[in-house]
Design a protein around this motif. Sequence first.
Motif, PDB file in Angstrom:
ATOM      1  N   ALA A   1       0.994  -1.213   0.182  1.00 35.99           N
ATOM      2  CA  ALA A   1       0.050  -0.221  -0.019  1.00 35.99           C
ATOM      3  C   ALA A   1       1.053   0.965  -0.403  1.00 35.99           C
ATOM      4  CB  ALA A   1      -1.283   0.005   0.908  1.00 35.99           C
ATOM      5  N   PRO A   2       1.206   1.635  -1.175  1.00 34.91           N
ATOM      6  CA  PRO A   2       2.631   2.612  -1.349  1.00 34.91           C
ATOM      7  C   PRO A   2       1.953   4.476  -0.320  1.00 34.91           C
ATOM      8  CG  PRO A   2       2.302   1.862  -3.470  1.00 34.91           C
ATOM      9  CD  PRO A   2       0.611   0.874  -3.124  1.00 34.91           C
ATOM     10  N   ARG A   3       0.327   4.043  -0.186  1.00 33.99           N
ATOM     11  CA  ARG A   3      -0.623   4.683   0.550  1.00 33.99           C
ATOM     12  C   ARG A   3       0.420   5.183   1.984  1.00 33.99           C
ATOM     13  NH1 ARG A   3      -4.684   8.671   0.698  1.00 33.99           N
ATOM     14  NH2 ARG A   3      -5.330   7.637  -1.432  1.00 33.99           N
ATOM     15  N   ILE A   4       0.909   4.544   2.625  1.00 30.26           N
ATOM     16  CA  ILE A   4       1.664   4.105   4.065  1.00 30.26           C
ATOM     17  C   ILE A   4       2.917   4.981   4.030  1.00 30.26           C
ATOM     18  CG2 ILE A   4       0.039   2.852   4.494  1.00 30.26           C
ATOM     19  CD1 ILE A   4       2.711   1.111   4.888  1.00 30.26           C
TER      20      ILE A   4
ATOM     21  N   VAL B   1      11.357   4.271  10.108  1.00 32.25           N
ATOM     22  CA  VAL B   1      10.301   4.880  11.111  1.00 32.25           C
ATOM     23  C   VAL B   1       8.964   4.393  10.959  1.00 32.25           C
ATOM     24  CG1 VAL B   1       9.721   6.452  12.502  1.00 32.25           C
ATOM     25  CG2 VAL B   1      11.714   7.107  11.298  1.00 32.25           C
ATOM     26  N   MET B   2       8.558   4.007  11.880  1.00 37.75           N
ATOM     27  CA  MET B   2       6.929   3.140  12.140  1.00 37.75           C
ATOM     28  C   MET B   2       5.903   4.013  12.803  1.00 37.75           C
ATOM     29  SD  MET B   2       7.852  -0.824  11.018  1.00 37.75           S
ATOM     30  CE  MET B   2       8.448  -0.832  12.157  1.00 37.75           C
ATOM     31  N   HIS B   3       4.574   4.873  11.917  1.00 39.57           N
ATOM     32  CA  HIS B   3       4.090   5.110  13.196  1.00 39.57           C
ATOM     33  C   HIS B   3       2.202   4.364  12.109  1.00 39.57           C
ATOM     34  CE1 HIS B   3       0.382   8.401  14.124  1.00 39.57           C
ATOM     35  NE2 HIS B   3       0.900   8.856  14.911  1.00 39.57           N
ATOM     36  N   PHE B   4       1.795   4.202  13.419  1.00 31.85           N
ATOM     37  CA  PHE B   4       0.771   2.916  13.393  1.00 31.85           C
ATOM     38  C   PHE B   4      -1.263   3.664  12.522  1.00 31.85           C
ATOM     39  CE2 PHE B   4       4.109   0.989  15.543  1.00 31.85           C
ATOM     40  CZ  PHE B   4       4.429  -0.150  14.940  1.00 31.85           C
TER      41      PHE B   4
ATOM     42  N   PRO C   1      -0.635 -11.925   7.675  1.00 32.50           N
ATOM     43  CA  PRO C   1      -1.545 -10.965   7.911  1.00 32.50           C
ATOM     44  C   PRO C   1      -2.576 -10.587   7.267  1.00 32.50           C
ATOM     45  CG  PRO C   1      -0.026 -10.423   9.461  1.00 32.50           C
ATOM     46  CD  PRO C   1       0.391 -11.579   8.649  1.00 32.50           C
ATOM     47  N   LYS C   2      -3.861 -10.790   7.837  1.00 33.92           N
ATOM     48  CA  LYS C   2      -4.786  -9.789   6.363  1.00 33.92           C
ATOM     49  C   LYS C   2      -4.633  -8.535   6.484  1.00 33.92           C
ATOM     50  CE  LYS C   2      -9.380 -11.117   5.102  1.00 33.92           C
ATOM     51  NZ  LYS C   2     -10.800 -10.461   5.545  1.00 33.92           N
ATOM     52  N   HIS C   3      -4.091  -7.415   5.584  1.00 38.46           N
ATOM     53  CA  HIS C   3      -4.300  -6.422   5.746  1.00 38.46           C
ATOM     54  C   HIS C   3      -2.636  -5.410   6.347  1.00 38.46           C
ATOM     55  CE1 HIS C   3      -8.415  -5.981   5.900  1.00 38.46           C
ATOM     56  NE2 HIS C   3      -7.893  -6.393   7.278  1.00 38.46           N
ATOM     57  N   ASP C   4      -1.460  -5.836   5.640  1.00 40.85           N
ATOM     58  CA  ASP C   4       0.039  -6.623   5.791  1.00 40.85           C
ATOM     59  C   ASP C   4      -0.018  -5.654   4.737  1.00 40.85           C
ATOM     60  OD1 ASP C   4      -1.200  -8.506   3.952  1.00 40.85           O
ATOM     61  OD2 ASP C   4       1.015  -9.022   4.249  1.00 40.85           O
ATOM     62  N   ARG C   5       0.184  -4.446   5.220  1.00 39.62           N
ATOM     63  CA  ARG C   5       0.848  -2.834   4.061  1.00 39.62           C
ATOM     64  C   ARG C   5       2.140  -3.103   3.462  1.00 39.62           C
ATOM     65  NH1 ARG C   5      -4.365  -2.894   2.491  1.00 39.62           N
ATOM     66  NH2 ARG C   5      -5.336  -2.730   4.394  1.00 39.62           N
ATOM     67  N   PHE C   6       3.267  -3.289   4.281  1.00 37.10           N
ATOM     68  CA  PHE C   6       4.597  -3.504   4.117  1.00 37.10           C
ATOM     69  C   PHE C   6       5.040  -4.781   4.717  1.00 37.10           C
ATOM     70  CE2 PHE C   6       8.774  -1.597   5.784  1.00 37.10           C
ATOM     71  CZ  PHE C   6       8.886  -1.174   5.276  1.00 37.10           C
ATOM     72  N   LEU C   7       6.146  -5.969   4.103  1.00 36.49           N
ATOM     73  CA  LEU C   7       6.654  -6.347   4.734  1.00 36.49           C
ATOM     74  C   LEU C   7       7.796  -6.589   4.380  1.00 36.49           C
ATOM     75  CD1 LEU C   7       3.912  -9.083   2.243  1.00 36.49           C
ATOM     76  CD2 LEU C   7       4.769  -9.244   5.174  1.00 36.49           C
ATOM     77  N   ILE C   8       8.832  -7.327   5.284  1.00 36.87           N
ATOM     78  CA  ILE C   8      10.215  -6.994   5.062  1.00 36.87           C
ATOM     79  C   ILE C   8      10.127  -8.834   6.012  1.00 36.87           C
ATOM     80  CG2 ILE C   8      12.631  -7.107   6.377  1.00 36.87           C
ATOM     81  CD1 ILE C   8      10.970  -4.010   7.502  1.00 36.87           C
TER      82      ILE C   8
ATOM     83  N   ARG D   1      -6.677   0.253   8.753  1.00 39.13           N
ATOM     84  CA  ARG D   1      -7.108   1.556   7.996  1.00 39.13           C
ATOM     85  C   ARG D   1      -6.238   2.528   6.966  1.00 39.13           C
ATOM     86  NH1 ARG D   1     -11.615   2.544  12.721  1.00 39.13           N
ATOM     87  NH2 ARG D   1     -12.233   0.218  12.417  1.00 39.13           N
ATOM     88  N   LYS D   2      -4.986   1.792   6.937  1.00 42.72           N
ATOM     89  CA  LYS D   2      -3.591   2.426   6.343  1.00 42.72           C
ATOM     90  C   LYS D   2      -3.570   3.683   6.786  1.00 42.72           C
ATOM     91  CE  LYS D   2      -4.690  -0.078   1.858  1.00 42.72           C
ATOM     92  NZ  LYS D   2      -5.363   0.468   0.635  1.00 42.72           N
ATOM     93  N   PHE D   3      -3.781   4.360   7.498  1.00 37.08           N
ATOM     94  CA  PHE D   3      -3.716   5.961   8.652  1.00 37.08           C
ATOM     95  C   PHE D   3      -2.201   6.004   9.397  1.00 37.08           C
ATOM     96  CE2 PHE D   3      -8.157   6.682   9.465  1.00 37.08           C
ATOM     97  CZ  PHE D   3      -9.092   7.139   8.203  1.00 37.08           C
ATOM     98  N   GLY D   4      -1.504   4.588   8.647  1.00 35.60           N
ATOM     99  CA  GLY D   4      -0.143   4.640   9.467  1.00 35.60           C
ATOM    100  C   GLY D   4       0.757   5.261   8.274  1.00 35.60           C
ATOM    101  N   HIS D   5       2.267   5.409   8.776  1.00 33.40           N
ATOM    102  CA  HIS D   5       3.045   5.862   8.141  1.00 33.40           C
ATOM    103  C   HIS D   5       4.509   4.755   8.347  1.00 33.40           C
ATOM    104  CE1 HIS D   5       0.429   9.156   6.632  1.00 33.40           C
ATOM    105  NE2 HIS D   5       0.243   9.585   8.143  1.00 33.40           N
ATOM    106  N   VAL D   6       5.022   4.950   7.250  1.00 30.99           N
ATOM    107  CA  VAL D   6       6.518   4.596   6.703  1.00 30.99           C
ATOM    108  C   VAL D   6       7.355   5.552   6.962  1.00 30.99           C
ATOM    109  CG1 VAL D   6       7.737   2.544   6.389  1.00 30.99           C
ATOM    110  CG2 VAL D   6       5.880   1.993   6.875  1.00 30.99           C
ATOM    111  N   ALA D   7       8.616   6.038   7.071  1.00 29.74           N
ATOM    112  CA  ALA D   7       9.604   6.591   6.791  1.00 29.74           C
ATOM    113  C   ALA D   7      10.974   6.865   7.426  1.00 29.74           C
ATOM    114  CB  ALA D   7       9.530   8.219   7.501  1.00 29.74           C
ATOM    115  N   LEU D   8      11.909   7.306   6.509  1.00 32.30           N
ATOM    116  CA  LEU D   8      13.245   6.625   6.595  1.00 32.30           C
ATOM    117  C   LEU D   8      13.785   8.361   7.579  1.00 32.30           C
ATOM    118  CD1 LEU D   8      14.902   5.466   3.615  1.00 32.30           C
ATOM    119  CD2 LEU D   8      14.373   4.500   5.870  1.00 32.30           C
TER     120      LEU D   8
END
Length: 266
Positions: free
Chosen positions: A30-33, A74-77, A93-100, A114-121
């Motif tokens: 989900a690139p949105r995050i 950086v992760m915010h949920f 899991p359901k709704h996994d938006r970012f996988l390592i 709900r994709k309101f979280g964020h991943v950043a550097l």
Amino acid sequence: MPELPDVEYYRIYLTATALHKTIARVEVRAPRILEGVTERRLRSVLAGRAFQSARRHGKYVFAAIEGGEGGWLVMHFGMTGRLSYFKDIGDDPKHDRFLIGFENGYFLAFVNQRKFGHVALAMSPEAFAEAKGLGPDALSIGREEFAVRLGERRGGAKATLMNQKVLAGIGNIYADEILFRAGVHPKTPVNTLDEETLGTLHAVMGDVLHTAIAAKRRCEDFPGSYLLPHRHEGGVCPLDGTPLETITISGRRTYFCPTHQSDERE
DNA sequence: GGGTTAAACAAAGC
DNA sequence: TTGTTTAACCC
């Protein structure tokens, strides 16, 4: 929902599962995050590296990337989110938006319905907090600084506790819990609180956060005297059975006990 | 003008 | 359902 205690639990979880394991693949579903970073950039920064340590500031988790250019993930949920470490990609899991994916075959998923979280550097947790204008972490702030920072505000107690620029980590649920246990009405202007009450508020905040972190690890096991289990339609005060009142503060549902949290504005 | 608050927004499941 | 951003509000 993920406030400081939840996020602290995710930090512990990440530390227990995902450190010192070489990263083999990265997948953004989900690139949105993504915030200020591309999937391609994440790949180049993470592939072949490993996480060295994990930290938390407010509602953010940071994972140090060892080797290469370094830096931190950086992760915010947001409203709904958690981390999940699992082995079989078929069990993702359901709704996994970012996988390592790690070389050992396991995966760490950033789950965010709900994709309101964020991943950043970020260059560092400190630099990130500074750039975001976050106040000191609610678990690390001392009594003196707490009193000073609140003392210079004129907003209501709840709104101020939830203001991430004043102090970082408190959200709707724990703001209600802290004010209930401190006996402070959520609308009390913070600049009218005396030194003693500010001290109580600070102590209660620490108690509540530590208790909540422990409860997270024991499967939602909160003390019966806490407001949290009673924080629902028709709920009553756990101290004396008074029906809880609900009001709206900054668009947020607020529960409080009218007898134990007197309105000091009157 | 800066601090504060209400409203808007994000997405998905019920 | 809630944290963050944005717009409108108040001395």
